[in-house]
Scaffold this active site. Structure first.
Site, PDB file in Angstrom:
ATOM      1  N   HIS A   1      35.307 -15.686 -37.126  1.00  0.00           N
ATOM      2  CA  HIS A   1      33.981 -15.906 -38.079  1.00  0.00           C
ATOM      3  C   HIS A   1      32.809 -15.040 -37.372  1.00  0.00           C
ATOM      4  O   HIS A   1      32.139 -15.688 -36.440  1.00  0.00           O
ATOM      5  CB  HIS A   1      34.021 -17.461 -37.954  1.00  0.00           C
TER       6      HIS A   1
ATOM      7  N   HIS B   1      29.712 -12.360 -38.819  1.00  0.00           N
ATOM      8  CA  HIS B   1      29.329 -11.391 -39.783  1.00  0.00           C
ATOM      9  C   HIS B   1      28.897 -10.243 -39.061  1.00  0.00           C
ATOM     10  O   HIS B   1      27.807 -10.264 -38.338  1.00  0.00           O
ATOM     11  CB  HIS B   1      28.075 -12.347 -40.305  1.00  0.00           C
TER      12      HIS B   1
ATOM     13  N   HIS C   1      32.968 -20.379 -46.430  1.00  0.00           N
ATOM     14  CA  HIS C   1      32.185 -20.994 -45.744  1.00  0.00           C
ATOM     15  C   HIS C   1      32.071 -22.607 -46.541  1.00  0.00           C
ATOM     16  O   HIS C   1      31.612 -22.659 -47.965  1.00  0.00           O
ATOM     17  CB  HIS C   1      30.642 -20.458 -45.711  1.00  0.00           C
TER      18      HIS C   1
ATOM     19  N   GLU D   1      29.351 -26.682 -43.771  1.00  0.00           N
ATOM     20  CA  GLU D   1      28.516 -26.533 -42.695  1.00  0.00           C
ATOM     21  C   GLU D   1      26.976 -27.458 -42.892  1.00  0.00           C
ATOM     22  O   GLU D   1      26.993 -28.327 -42.099  1.00  0.00           O
ATOM     23  CB  GLU D   1      27.999 -25.233 -42.362  1.00  0.00           C
TER      24      GLU D   1
ATOM     25  N   ASP E   1      29.622 -16.351 -35.241  1.00  0.00           N
ATOM     26  CA  ASP E   1      29.079 -16.512 -36.352  1.00  0.00           C
ATOM     27  C   ASP E   1      27.950 -15.032 -36.362  1.00  0.00           C
ATOM     28  O   ASP E   1      28.471 -14.080 -37.094  1.00  0.00           O
ATOM     29  CB  ASP E   1      28.419 -17.683 -36.681  1.00  0.00           C
ATOM     30  N   ASP E   2      26.884 -15.338 -36.016  1.00  0.00           N
ATOM     31  CA  ASP E   2      25.665 -14.148 -35.954  1.00  0.00           C
ATOM     32  C   ASP E   2      25.194 -14.184 -34.533  1.00  0.00           C
ATOM     33  O   ASP E   2      24.218 -14.722 -34.341  1.00  0.00           O
ATOM     34  CB  ASP E   2      24.710 -14.542 -37.171  1.00  0.00           C
TER      35      ASP E   2
END
Length: 344
Positions: free
Chosen positions: A19, A21, A199, A202, A280-281
């Site tokens: 996961h 990005h 997604h 969340e 994630d980011d």
């Protein structure tokens, strides 16, 4: 209290990241470099100003700056440099396999061709195999705040690159944009041979996870925190062993949780859910994969055995072949044995 030996245990164990990005790995230094190269103005006067802006109260505040930063990416070289910077970072953290998201609509909506985006990213990923030994799968995400027709158009762009793209996903603003909005697009994507992920859960409710499973027919849920609100859903996820790709530091920064001690991952493991740790980011949320493992382990007092389970889960939940999974899991078991897992 955790010692450096636990830190080293996390640093050295082979890991997969499922996961991530790629646009969310855009570090301020690289953002400034590419902006200058492309003569693009950004609303910050220094790297420090950018870093100060990386403080968010919710998902939407993060997305606003995320899309602004992505606006400096124009050429194939830009997308290559972005991807290569991520790969070199995680190579040092013993990540051996990545399954990364890219958001073509973030770029095509501002006039950058799909070809430029995917060629730059894929060229770096291919170099990652030959130069760093990092295998990969590529996931094309639809932006859920845009409409269905935009997603269909993006899918059409992707079909000529079917051999390069393993799966399609669904990201961006969750609240008010349920998975059901894209049921027809995902049906078409599956017919074209793509795997599907989304997604869900969340910021959104458990019902969004049900929709992703029942309507989009996903094989993996990205995030999925709110599944614990629905015991029937938990039972379904356990029975099917559909993976959840959790992102602890992201959840903390976006105020999904207020303290890492409240993160649900340990409860999920106790319920036999197939959960993984991811970043994630990471440029925006202050930590790549090893920091996510370490901070979560410290907050929840995870044992080496639990850390090893999470690492093995990251490969079990991947789209590697069964032979590749078996090989790497044996390596992980041997690493854990050498580090006296039985004593922890």
């Amino acid at each position: 209290m955790y010692t450096t030996s636990i830190e080293k245990f996390i640093e050295d164990i082979p890991k997969a990241e499922l996961h991530l990005h790629i646009e969310g790995t855009f570090e301020p230094e690289l953002m400034f470099k590419i902006a200058q190269r492309n003569h693009k103005e950004i609303p910050y006067n220094s790297i420090e100003e950018v870093k100060n802006a990386y403080r968010f109260n919710n998902l939407q505040e993060f997305l606003d700056i995320y899309y602004a930063g992505a606006g400096v990416l124009i050429t194939e070289q830009d997308f290559y440099d972005l991807t290569w910077a991520y790969l070199t970072k995680v190579h040092k953290q013993n990540v051996t396999h990545v399954e990364i998201f890219f958001d073509p609509q973030t770029h095509t909506e501002r006039g950058i061709s799909f070809d430029i985006v995917i060629n730059g990213i894929r060229n770096a990923l291919e170099d990652g195999i030959s130069k760093l030994g990092i295998s990969y799968k590529l996931i094309m995400s639809f932006l859920r705040h845009l409409d269905e027709s935009s997603a269909f158009k993006t899918l059409e762009h992707a079909i000529p690159y079917k051999k390069w793209i393993t799966a399609v996903g669904l990201d961006s603003s969750e609240l008010g944009n349920p998975p059901s909005k894209f049921e027809r697009v995902f049906t078409k994507a599956r017919a074209e041979g793509y795997q599907t992920v989304a997604h869900a859960g969340e910021e959104g409710p458990a019902t969004y996870i049900w929709e992703a499973l029942d309507l989009l027919k996903v094989t993996r849920i990205d995030h999925g925190n709110s599944c614990l609100d629905d015991e029937q859903l938990v039972q379904k996820l356990v029975a099917s062993q559909i993976p959840l790709t959790l992102c602890p530091l992201s959840n903390l920064e976006l105020k999904v949780i207020t303290d890492l001690k409240d993160h649900p991952i340990k409860k999920m493991m106790d319920k036999n859910l197939l959960v993984t740790i991811n970043s994630d980011d990471p440029a925006y949320f202050g930590g790549y994969i090893n920091k996510n493992y370490l901070e979560t382990a410290k907050a929840l007092n995870l044992s080496r055995k639990q850390i090893t389970t999470l690492v093995k889960n990251s490969f079990k939940a991947s789209w590697l072949s069964e032979e590749e999974k078996e090989r790497i899991i044996k390596e992980i078991d041997f690493y854990a044995y050498q580090n006296q897992i039985s004593k922890n």
